[in-house]
Design a protein around this motif. Structure first.
Motif, mmCIF file in Angstrom:
data_model
loop_
_atom_site.group_PDB
_atom_site.id
_atom_site.type_symbol
_atom_site.label_atom_id
_atom_site.label_comp_id
_atom_site.label_asym_id
_atom_site.label_seq_id
_atom_site.Cartn_x
_atom_site.Cartn_y
_atom_site.Cartn_z
ATOM 1 N N CYS A 89 1.990 -3.189 12.419
ATOM 2 C CA CYS A 89 1.142 -4.200 11.773
ATOM 3 C C CYS A 89 1.894 -5.523 11.643
ATOM 4 O O CYS A 89 1.402 -6.582 12.022
ATOM 5 N N PRO B 152 0.824 -1.210 0.000
ATOM 6 C CA PRO B 152 0.000 0.000 0.000
ATOM 7 C C PRO B 152 0.860 1.263 0.000
ATOM 8 O O PRO B 152 1.998 1.273 0.473
ATOM 9 N N GLY C 134 -4.256 -2.419 9.122
ATOM 10 C CA GLY C 134 -3.942 -2.359 10.551
ATOM 11 C C GLY C 134 -5.192 -2.311 11.399
ATOM 12 O O GLY C 134 -5.378 -3.123 12.312
ATOM 13 N N SER D 116 -0.288 -9.681 6.305
ATOM 14 C CA SER D 116 0.320 -8.364 6.471
ATOM 15 C C SER D 116 1.440 -8.192 5.455
ATOM 16 O O SER D 116 2.249 -9.096 5.265
ATOM 17 N N GLY E 127 3.891 -6.217 5.704
ATOM 18 C CA GLY E 127 5.153 -6.100 6.406
ATOM 19 C C GLY E 127 5.821 -4.737 6.371
ATOM 20 O O GLY E 127 6.886 -4.557 6.937
#
Ligand code: FMN
Ligand code: SF4
Ligand code: FES
Lengths: 161, 461
Positions: free
Chosen positions: B373, B191, B416, B366, B368
């Motif tokens: 998160c 993202p 998150g 996730s 990472g």
């Protein structure tokens, strides 16, 4: 750059040309092209990474980064067939634990392993958008839904044949 | 109130309902797009779309018309439509049915949406596992192209539109819109920080609208009925939550399914009328209202809104199961509507196992990039495993809330919150069950999450 030993079949080359026409950049074809290569080869080898990087004019490290990010790119050879049992909650509520146990028993391997004859790789998957027909599993490109012990048995028997 | 409708699902169950002849016979095939592209201005399309009060079907519930209005023509850059068909939120199984059973509604929706936002190219991003869905979409696009609906001069207009299917490669996070844009560009699906928002700099640095696939599939119906009439079919029209949509029910019900209804159905109706009741006629332990990121609700929870000015006041004192499923109503009861697919857990389900099952998902998915998160999701999962094994202390149980609240608001993307919020829900609502494990009164190895295979088989009858 040394010419890479991997090449696509003519049919897939045509498909690649078509795909490249969909995007304003070459880089955007990276994931579709990796799919084409993996479809042909079963997994993404170093040769394939070099091939994709060269063709799309990308650094090898970029292609490697992409391959390692996405779970569907196999970084090592896998079985002839791949079985993914969905393990996420909605499936688990309807018996995916039983499905997985049955698969492990019948194939004689644990999730994450490949049978000794190289025929079947067994894996778990996260929600595959079939929660309304749970429990379910994916075998190669096909979904098998509303599983029962008999259905699972039939499917695995067919794969082992 | 249950109001059955049949606009999005008209072709479902019809012989070759996914092909153009069926779409033409049953759904005014492409007449709506023809009318829009040949008689309306761009501005008029966006103004009309706003009246539909369609809240985005991808989970966040943002008003679609408003999102479209953010698109401003750029002097040099093209604009894009990206259709989100990544459908990976656990418990969500609706978009897939549209792609498989009514793909032309998506293609026609793309034509109208592209025209409205000023784009000439739409990418439909489909998760790779959905092979049948991809094939049906590609066939539908080819049929529409062969008839000249998609291409250089749709319906003889001078507004070219191309529609392409793009596939992911197995990553839940790619459903998050900026991750999807990176993935579309051929990168890792990480993202991006916002701003810039996609309407300013989206795919390939150009103005982009990202809409969920069901959002786009509803567009022809909206414009065919008139957007105001579409909105008014909803019982929550006054709350600006309009129209009809797909509802799903799964988990421990007798008839799991996807069904089209007007907005305004309650959770109780979803369980008992649509879902046919709970397996084994048990009571309900809890439901997840719309995908695993939406906090659970329990039947004994009631609405507290004594103030008449509170929009939740009409349901004051009632069970949360009797509140209509809407974007703002679910916020009003402390959860989220999400994707509107309800997961039902029957009495007897072990909530601690269910909790751990979901946290395992978030740990796995996730991306990472953000420490809270990446570390937090792993920590939640590890601690829950320890709790299930009877090896955790009360302190560690208490730590779980801290871990979750440290994730909230401290990450690049909403993954998150999507991890922390359901975690907080389980922690608040199932504290005694968690403590029982810590005190060693319960043992994980005896626990079972599932109804047995055979029981679910009987239920399917
Ligand atoms: C972790 C995460 C996963 C998401 N997954 C999806 C998804 O699978 N499908 C989807 O349509 N939206 C998903 N979304 C929401 C999108 O970011 C975006 O809000 C949505 O596609 C916008 O479309 P809409 O306004 O029409 O709902 C996800 C969001 C997050 C934070
Ligand atoms: S919140 Fe999680 S998924 Fe989102 S960007 Fe950060 S690490 Fe990645
Ligand atoms: S949880 Fe298995 S398909 Fe959704």
């Amino acid at each position: 750059m040394a010419s890479s030993p991997f090449s696509l079949t003519q049919e897939r080359e045509q498909k690649l040309t078509e795909i490249l026409g969909h995007y304003p950049t070459k880089m955007a074809a990276c994931i579709p092209m990796l799919h084409l290569c993996q479809d042909q080869n079963g997994w993404v080898s170093e040769e394939i990474i070099a091939f994709v990087a060269e063709r799309l004019e990308l650094p090898t490290a970029h292609v490697k980064g992409v391959v390692t990010f996405y779970t569907l790119f196999n970084q090592a050879p896998v079985g002839k067939h791949q079985v993914w049992v969905c393990r996420t909650l909605p499936c688990a509520l309807r018996g995916s634990g039983d499905v997985l146990a049955q698969c492990e028993k019948k194939l004689g391997i644990h999730a994450g392993e490949t049978t000794a004859d190289g025929k079947v790789t067994l894996r778990t998957a996260e929600c595959l958008a079939s929660c309304g027909t749970a429990p379910m599993m994916q075998v190669d490109k096909e979904y098998h839904e509303d599983l029962t012990a008999e259905k699972v048995d039939q499917i695995l028997t067919r794969l082992q044949a | 109130m249950i109001k059955y409708t049949n606009y999005l699902t008209t072709t479902y169950g019809q012989p070759e309902g996914w092909k153009l002849p069926a779409y033409e016979k049953l759904c005014h095939g492409y007449d709506t797009a023809r009318k829009v592209l040949t008689t309306m201005t761009r501005e008029a399309v966006v103004d009309e779309a706003k009246k539909a009060n369609l809240r985005g079907r991808g989970g966040a519930g943002f008003p679609m018309g408003v999102k479209w209005s953010f698109m401003r023509p750029h002097p040099t850059k093209p604009a894009y439509l990206v259709v989100n068909a990544d459908e990976g939120e656990p418990g969500t199984h609706k978009d897939r049915t549209i792609m498989e059973k009514n793909p032309h509604s998506v293609v026609e929706g793309c034509l109208i949406a592209c025209y409205g936002i000023g784009a000439h190219v739409a990418y439909i991003y489909v998760r790779d596992e959905l092979h049948l869905a991809k094939r049906r979409l590609e066939e539908a696009i080819a049929e529409a192209r062969a008839r000249g609906f998609v291409g250089k001069t749709p319906f003889g207009s001078s507004y070219p539109v191309e529609v392409y299917v793009h596939t992911g490669a197995g990553a839940y996070i790619c459903g998050e819109e900026t991750s999807m844009l990176n993935s579309l560009e051929g990168k890792r699906g990480e993202p991006r920080l916002k701003p810039p928002f996609p309407a300013q700099a989206g795919s390939f640095g150009c103005p982009t609208t990202v809409n969920n696939l069901e959002t786009i599939a509803a567009v022809p119906t909206m414009f065919n009925l008139g957007c105001d009439a579409f909105s008014k079919m909803s019982a929550l029209h006054d709350m600006k939550d309009g129209g009809v949509r797909l509802f799903g029910v799964n988990g421990h019900v007798k008839k799991p399914q996807i069904i089209e209804l007007a907005v305004g159905v309650t959770i109780r109706e979803m369980i008992y009328d649509i879902g046919g009741g709970v397996l084994g006629d048990k009571d309900v332990l809890a439901v997840i209202p719309g995908g695993s990121s939406t906090p659970i609700l329990r039947p004994q929870e009631t609405v507290h809104a004594p103030d008449e000015k509170n929009p939740m006041h009409p349901w004051h004192g009632k069970s949360v199961f009797d509140v209509p499923l809407g974007v703002d109503t679910m916020r009003g009861v402390g959860t989220m509507l999400g994707t509107c697919c309800v997961t039902v857990m029957a009495e007897g389900t072990d909530p601690v196992l269910a909790f751990q099952n979901l946290m395992q998902f978030y740990k796995h998915e996730s991306c990472g990039q953000c420490t809270p998160c990446r570390e937090g999701s792993g920590w939640l999962d590890r601690t829950l495993k320890k709790i299930l094994a009877g090896k955790a202390s009360m302190k560690e149980l208490d730590d779980l809330s801290d871990i979750a609240s440290n994730i909230m608001g401290n990450t690049i993307c909403a993954f998150g919150e999507g991890t922390a919020m359901p975690a907080m829900g389980f922690l608040q609502k199932f504290r005694p069950e968690l403590e029982a494990y810590v005190r060693g009164e319960k043992k994980g190895k005896d626990a079972r999450l599932t109804v047995s295979f055979e029981a679910s088989e009987q239920a399917a009858e």
